[in-house]
Design a protein around this motif. Structure first.
Motif, short mmCIF file in Angstrom:
data_model
loop_
_atom_site.label_atom_id
_atom_site.label_comp_id
_atom_site.label_asym_id
_atom_site.label_seq_id
_atom_site.Cartn_x
_atom_site.Cartn_y
_atom_site.Cartn_z
N LEU B 43 0.84 -1.20 0.00
CA LEU B 43 0.00 0.00 0.00
C LEU B 43 0.87 1.25 0.00
O LEU B 43 1.99 1.24 0.51
CB LEU B 43 -0.93 -0.02 1.22
N PRO B 44 0.37 2.34 -0.60
CA PRO B 44 1.22 3.52 -0.82
C PRO B 44 1.51 4.35 0.44
O PRO B 44 2.29 5.29 0.38
CB PRO B 44 0.43 4.33 -1.83
N GLN B 45 0.88 4.02 1.54
CA GLN B 45 1.16 4.69 2.82
C GLN B 45 0.84 6.19 2.80
O GLN B 45 1.49 6.98 3.47
CB GLN B 45 2.63 4.49 3.25
N LYS B 81 -2.67 -4.52 -8.89
CA LYS B 81 -2.02 -5.64 -9.56
C LYS B 81 -1.15 -6.42 -8.56
O LYS B 81 -1.18 -7.65 -8.51
CB LYS B 81 -1.16 -5.10 -10.70
N LYS B 104 -0.07 12.74 -9.06
CA LYS B 104 0.46 12.96 -7.72
C LYS B 104 0.31 14.43 -7.35
O LYS B 104 0.59 15.32 -8.13
CB LYS B 104 1.94 12.58 -7.69
N TRP B 171 11.29 12.69 -15.22
CA TRP B 171 10.53 12.66 -16.47
C TRP B 171 10.48 11.24 -17.01
O TRP B 171 11.47 10.51 -16.97
CB TRP B 171 11.20 13.58 -17.47
N GLN B 172 9.29 10.85 -17.52
CA GLN B 172 9.08 9.45 -17.91
C GLN B 172 9.27 9.21 -19.40
O GLN B 172 8.72 8.28 -19.94
CB GLN B 172 7.67 9.01 -17.51
N TRP B 173 10.02 10.02 -20.06
CA TRP B 173 10.29 9.83 -21.49
C TRP B 173 9.01 9.79 -22.31
O TRP B 173 8.88 9.00 -23.23
CB TRP B 173 11.13 8.57 -21.73
N LYS C 403 4.94 -3.81 -19.02
CA LYS C 403 5.25 -3.16 -17.74
C LYS C 403 5.55 -4.18 -16.63
O LYS C 403 5.13 -4.02 -15.48
CB LYS C 403 4.11 -2.24 -17.30
N ARG C 437 14.21 3.24 -21.83
CA ARG C 437 14.34 4.45 -21.02
C ARG C 437 13.08 4.68 -20.20
O ARG C 437 13.14 5.01 -19.03
CB ARG C 437 14.61 5.66 -21.92
N GLN C 438 11.93 4.49 -20.86
CA GLN C 438 10.67 4.66 -20.13
C GLN C 438 10.61 3.69 -18.97
O GLN C 438 10.29 4.06 -17.84
CB GLN C 438 9.50 4.43 -21.07
N SER C 441 12.98 4.65 -16.16
CA SER C 441 12.56 5.79 -15.34
C SER C 441 11.36 5.41 -14.50
O SER C 441 11.21 5.89 -13.37
CB SER C 441 12.28 7.02 -16.21
N GLN C 442 10.51 4.51 -15.03
CA GLN C 442 9.38 4.10 -14.20
C GLN C 442 9.83 3.24 -13.03
O GLN C 442 9.32 3.39 -11.92
CB GLN C 442 8.36 3.35 -15.06
N ASN C 445 11.24 5.58 -10.57
CA ASN C 445 10.17 6.31 -9.90
C ASN C 445 9.47 5.46 -8.86
O ASN C 445 9.14 5.93 -7.77
CB ASN C 445 9.15 6.79 -10.93
N GLN C 446 9.27 4.18 -9.23
CA GLN C 446 8.61 3.28 -8.27
C GLN C 446 9.46 3.12 -7.03
O GLN C 446 8.95 3.10 -5.91
CB GLN C 446 8.37 1.92 -8.92
N ARG C 448 11.57 5.28 -5.89
CA ARG C 448 11.45 6.53 -5.14
C ARG C 448 10.15 6.55 -4.34
O ARG C 448 10.13 6.92 -3.17
CB ARG C 448 11.44 7.71 -6.12
N GLU C 449 9.06 6.12 -5.00
CA GLU C 449 7.77 6.14 -4.32
C GLU C 449 7.75 5.14 -3.17
O GLU C 449 7.16 5.40 -2.13
CB GLU C 449 6.65 5.86 -5.29
N GLN C 450 8.41 4.01 -3.41
CA GLN C 450 8.50 3.00 -2.36
C GLN C 450 9.19 3.59 -1.14
O GLN C 450 8.73 3.45 -0.01
CB GLN C 450 9.29 1.80 -2.89
N LYS C 452 9.41 6.70 -0.39
CA LYS C 452 8.56 7.73 0.18
C LYS C 452 7.45 7.09 1.02
O LYS C 452 7.11 7.58 2.10
CB LYS C 452 7.96 8.57 -0.94
N ALA C 453 6.91 5.98 0.50
CA ALA C 453 5.86 5.29 1.25
C ALA C 453 6.42 4.77 2.57
O ALA C 453 5.76 4.86 3.60
CB ALA C 453 5.31 4.13 0.41
N GLU C 454 7.64 4.29 2.51
CA GLU C 454 8.28 3.78 3.73
C GLU C 454 8.40 4.90 4.75
O GLU C 454 8.07 4.74 5.93
CB GLU C 454 9.65 3.22 3.34
#
Lengths: 357, 194, 571
Positions: B43-45, B81, B104, B171-173, C403, C437-438, C441-442, C445-446, C448-450, C452-454
């Motif tokens: 979960l994203p917390q 998922k 976000k 940036w996600q390209w 993905k 590249r996509q 970066s994803q 980002n994940q 990073r978000e992980q 941040k969630a922590e």
């Protein structure tokens, strides 16, 4: 307005996919010419019907799946499938045989799996196997090659036979295959196999009327024609050597060994190499990249497996030729071959780690 | 007689295998996180409570007890998922009753309008708002999870949820976004070519 | 280690798997001598030029700066300072579009040159060997020298590794088509580059310096060969032309016969690599006290009238460079920063030259046709054949489209160097690198978000604990207070046995409180018309009234806003 945004790299080399496919069809020409010389006009009609049905089926599927039709039709993969299937079946097979086969290849084997690039089986061979087990009579009615054929059919007679299943003079295909002395002519592979099964020895079998200097009359030249086509593909770098070499090694080495140890009952490598669909299979069918393994080692293994299976089925199986079955069985093994032949990635060699320590 | 021998033999076998199994169960026990911890990990917390539970852990406990896995808008599709994989159930679309997955965001307090009531500070589940009674408050952007919970309590409505700005390194390209990106800096003397 | 030594001493050149031979097209740009271009009207210096954090700005708008004067302070050796490329005034410090594929803006210092090109005070240091290594590292750091070949990693950080170095490799391979900045630099400034190499060798303590040049640059090879002839511990290695020989990992494999272990740095195997441009910049920084304020940029492509290489001051807008070289844009023109393989398109040309800009390529559609329609992958394996990292690009492509990030990491996506060879040969024209590249970066980002969630979880739990603690403390206080009251009451009861009088007192207190509350209410309702209430009541609520009025106003404002918003929503 600002400047155009595009992803790197900017620029491109090599043939495009549609050109690759066009080269495959182009390289088939020598073989098709030889087939038409020895086995009559039928092959051209079969190719024509197959291409029309393939494009029609492809268009409908793509339309139903709401994809870009222009792109799907431009890639020439349907063309390759249609031509390969058309030259694999007996040239005088009734029209509905090739229609059913092509429809199955395009709709079920290719589009249902998600279209180009997604099929796990070789479409042409899956279509061929469907026809072979559903219509064994029509699918084994090969006429004897031209020099020994009892009848010589013209263009109109051929077309009439394909459409109505008998010639304008009223002969059906079974009668066309029968010589004046009442023996129906089998293909060389079939004839030799039957003779051996009946307890004859190889030298007796090679005396059969359909046998030529190297292998069957007509068939030996047909195979050499496809070998030439294969050489063109290799020279153009449309295919790489791994699959054909693996294929031929898998078929010829066991047959050579068997022939050396049991010369009277085991046909030698030359017979195997120039009979049935060997060369067509080695250079045009097994090399279909979509349903083949991807790495070099994997492709060698994939080819070897097909060759070996062909030899095994030809020698002990119930069918005289086995390219289609062997290819489909090898298609099934692709995921596992790919998994275990993955090349070691840069920096992951055990030596590299060792040195760092 | 042979019946008794058979009985004893099978009984003995059962005993032996039972012992082996029992021993294996102790010896080869796989230490794994309790399921609630594993769910909580996914979960994203944001602690936003949009799922209807007061925070992510309570929702994790609810999922472990059989609640639906599609009630978490901040996590969105990826979280569903992963949860589906973990729980061995079918992934399903996000339950719209709990909100929609959106870009976000981060909370920003318009500081000159803040009256220093501390209500947002009490509402913030991750203590990301700084301030004291009758003092101006501010959001620690880095710690803000974008949960939205501070917006409602604010009596003067001075908290905005703003989208997190894309930066070159995050940036996600997405090449389609380039055309908009170049207009993000306001004072650019852009020389355009026809 | 021993193997590497043996291999290098034997002077062999190994092979690396894959690779391609795209048309080189280094001419005509490589045949023109280096030119200097006039200062543009404004120089745009993004605070962040390379990997890492940006420095702290030390100038303000309107300040006058001298050439070479630092404009930012590096924070804790993490970043690099930035210097004024020429004298002038700081025109603005604002968001400007970056020289980045995204076109996103970043904070930048804009300088308008005054035309005097006046230097700050300089202290040349010809005898660098008298100084110790740490001092030289500081000089290189203060001069803002970054790796000029690739990602622009701060040179001083790379050199500061406390590990033994056997081989210093100087990369003059320049394998990407079109680009010939290093080629030109080697032809014209061989002696300066060699001096830079000496300084680098002195700092790293390398046993031997290997200079690698691709065999398609005979002039550069001749010029460097002559310049290094007097040094016995510098060896020239000519490598066969193949893209991407100039990649750090590939070049190390070519020269040492060994791979850099995954997720490790070359220093672990006793090798350190620097670009020839960086060596030149180090020489200028140490010996001439000239910080990194300009670099060689190749201007090339068929849409340019005078292709060639120029010394471009950092911050020069790309359109100034293009004007200088004679730019004739065509329909659907692409402006590429970098080479055709790894470069990125610029949506606008108002972006500056930064430390990592080695080439501006403006091709015509004939020479570099734009990508056609992407077709489906036919698993032909051409990509795997050319991949220098022996990856399975077609497999990665399926996974990236699905993905499936864990599987991508299993298939070593992060060992991809994004050289573009796979996409170059793909017959279906799939932009493979773009997909990687996509995906990369994803995945980042994940992660990073992980993280941040922590962090959020920790803070949430800390807050829960705090609330719990506060609640307990409050209860504890109440309990204590209650106890104290009880004790007091008991004491009072003991002290004063006359219960009745006490009761009276209590009830009168309650009555007074009720009266007070009523008065307060009346005051609130009737405003100043609180004449009925006692004096005591009227004087006390005043401040409360003011406050409540303010609050009421605020609430009214909020309500109005909400109403307005609701109406908007409805509309």
């Amino acid at each position: 307005m600002s400047f155009k945004v595009a992803a790197a790299p900017h620029g491109h080399s090599q043939k495009k996919t549609n050109q690759v496919m066009a080269w495959v069809v182009f390289a088939l020409i020598p073989g098709v010419l030889i087939q038409s010389y020895f086995f009559g006009w039928g092959v051209w009609f079969q190719i024509l019907i197959a291409i029309s049905v393939a494009y029609l089926a492809e268009s409908i599927c793509v339309w139903a799946r709401e994809r870009s039709a222009r792109q799907a039709l431009r890639d020439n993969t349907a063309l390759v499938t249609a031509v390969l299937l058309a030259i694999s079946i007996p040239p005088l097979a009734p029209w509905w045989i090739i229609v059913i086969g092509t429809l199955f290849s395009i709709v079920v084997v290719k589009q249902v799996y998600g279209g180009m690039g997604q099929n796990i089986f070789n479409p042409a061979m899956a279509g061929y196997v469907l026809l072979l087990i559903s219509f064994p009579v029509q699918m084994t009615h090969w006429l004897p090659a031209a020099p020994i054929a009892p009848y010589d059919l013209g263009v109109w007679q051929t077309l009439h036979t394909i459409i109505f299943e008998y010639t304008p003079a009223g002969y059906d295909v079974e009668q066309l295959r029968t010589t004046v002395d009442g023996i129906s002519m089998a293909t060389p592979l079939d004839g030799v196999k039957t003779a051996l099964d009946q307890g004859q020895i190889l030298s007796e079998a090679y005396q059969l009327p359909m046998m030529g200097a190297l292998a069957g009359i007509g068939w030996q030249w047909l195979n050499l024609g496809f070998l030439l086509g294969g050489a063109i593909l290799l020279q153009q770098r449309v295919i790489r050597w791994h699959i054909p070499v693996g294929f031929l090694a898998g078929l010829l080495i066991p047959s050579l060994l068997a022939h050396v140890f049991a010369p009277s009952i085991m046909p030698g490598p030359i017979f195997h190499a120039l009979s049935g669909a060997t060369m067509l299979g080695a250079f045009f069918i097994a090399t279909d990249p979509v349903s083949a393994a991807t790495s070099d080692r994997g492709r060698l293994l994939f080819g070897l497996l097909i060759g070996l299976l062909i030899w095994v089925i030809r020698t002990w199986g119930g069918y005289p030729d086995a390219v289609a079955f062997a290819v489909l069985l090898a298609n099934l093994c692709v995921p596992i071959i790919d998994r275990y032949t993955r090349p070691t990635v840069y920096g992951h060699h055990s030596g590299a780690k060792h040195d760092a320590e | 007689m042979s019946f008794v021998v058979g009985l004893i033999a099978i009984g003995a076998l059962a005993l032996i295998f039972g012992l082996i199994l029992g021993f294996a169960a102790i010896k080869f026990k796989v230490e794994s996180d309790p399921i609630v911890d594993q769910i909580d990990e996914i979960l994203p917390q944001t602690q936003c409570g949009q799922c209807g539970y007061p925070g992510c852990r309570p929702y994790a406990e609810a999922i472990a007890n059989g609640d639906e896995i599609n009630k978490c808008p901040p996590g969105g599709e990826t979280t569903i998922k992963k949860l589906a994989d973990l729980m061995g159930v079918e992934a399903k679309p996000l339950d719209a009753a709990h909100g929609e997955e959106s870009v976000k965001k981060v909370a920003i307090i318009r500081e000159d309008e803040c009256i220093g009531c501390t209500k947002c500070i009490q509402a913030c589940p991750v203590d990301a708002i700084l301030g004291a009674a009758k003092q101006m408050h501010t959001v620690i952007e880095h710690e803000c999870t974008g949960c939205d919970l501070c917006v409602e309590p604010c009596p003067v409505d001075c908290i905005d949820m703003v989208e997190v700005e894309a930066k070159p390194e995050t940036w996600q390209w997405n090449l389609d976004s380039v055309k908009q990106n170049i207009h993000k800096a306001d004072t650019i003397p852009v020389k355009l070519v026809e | 280690m021993q193997d590497i030594k043996q291999f290098v001493e034997s002077g062999q050149i190994a092979r690396f798997p894959g690779g391609i031979h795209p048309p080189e097209r280094k001419q005509p740009a490589s045949e023109q001598p280096l030119r200097r271009i006039p200062y543009a009207n404004e120089l745009i210096l993004p605070l962040r030029q390379h990997i890492g954090v940006s420095g702290q700005c030390t100038v303000r708008e309107g300040d006058h700066v001298l050439k070479g004067q630092p404009l930012t302070d590096a924070v804790l050796h993490q970043g690099l300072p930035l210097h004024a490329p020429t004298s002038g005034t700081v025109k603005a410090i604002e968001q400007r579009p970056m020289s980045h594929a995204s076109g996103l803006p970043e904070q930048a210092i804009v300088i308008s040159p005054d035309g005097h090109d006046q230097w700050r005070e300089r202290q040349p240091l010809p005898d660098y060997q008298q100084r110790d290594k740490a001092e030289l590292l500081d000089i290189i750091q203060a001069a803002g020298v970054a790796g000029l070949g690739g990602a622009g990693f701060p040179t001083s950080q790379k050199l500061a590794q406390q590990k033994p170095v056997s081989y210093l490799i100087i990369n003059g391979v320049e394998c990407e088509p079109y680009i010939c900045a290093d080629d030109r630099l080697m032809r014209e400034h061989a002696r300066d580059i060699v001096l830079g190499m000496r300084i680098l060798a002195y700092i790293t303590g390398a046993d031997k310096t290997l200079l690698a040049i691709e065999d398609n640059k005979p002039e550069a090879i001749a010029s460097m060969h002559q310049a290094i002839s007097e040094y016995s511990d510098i060896e020239l290695r000519v490598v066969p032309t193949k893209y991407p020989s100039g990649g750090e990992k590939q070049l190390i494999q070519l020269l040492t016969g060994h791979e850099v272990p995954s997720k490790q740095l070359p220093i672990e195997m006793g090798v350190i690599m620097q670009n020839v441009g960086t060596a030149f910049a180090v020489k200028e920084a140490v010996i001439d006290d000239k910080p990194l304020i300009e670099r060689v940029v190749t201007l090339t492509g068929e849409c340019i009238e005078h292709p060639g290489n120029v010394w471009a001051p950092l911050g020069t807008p790309v359109d100034a460079l293009l004007d200088f070289a004679g730019f004739k844009p065509e329909q659907q023109q692409r402006v590429i920063m970098g080479g055709p393989m790894m470069g990125f398109t610029l949506p606008i040309t108002a972006v500056p030259v930064i430390k990592t800009t080695n080439c501006i390529l403006v091709p015509s559609t004939e020479e570099l046709p734009p990508p056609g329609d992407e077709m489906a992958c036919i698993r032909c394996g051409a990509c795997a054949e050319v991949c220098p990292a022996s990856l399975q690009p077609q497999q990665l492509q399926w996974l990236a489209k699905a993905k499936d990030y864990p599987a991508l990491e299993d298939n070593n996506l992060f060992d991809c160097i994004e050289c573009g060879a796979c996409a170059f040969v793909c017959p279906s024209e799939i932009p493979l690198v773009h997909y990687y590249r996509q995906a990369k970066s994803q995945i980042r980002n994940q992660a990073r978000e992980q993280a941040k969630a922590e962090l959020a979880k920790q803070r949430f739990e800390a807050r829960q604990a705090r609330l719990e603690r506060e609640k307990e403390e409050r209860l504890e206080r109440h309990r204590k207070a209650a106890e104290a009251r009880k004790q007091m009451q008991q004491q009072k009861a003991q002290d004063a046995p006359e219960q009745e009088s006490n009761n009276d007192g209590k009830s009168s207190a309650v009555a007074a409180a009720i009266a007070r509350a009523k008065a307060k209410k009346a005051a609130q309702e009737g405003g100043s018309a609180g004449s009925e209430a006692s004096d005591e009541a009227t004087t006390q609520p005043r401040p409360a009234q003011d406050k409540s009025a303010a609050v009421a106003a605020a609430i009214a404002r909020a309500k109005k806003k909400k109403q307005a918003r609701d109406q908007e929503d409805k509309q």
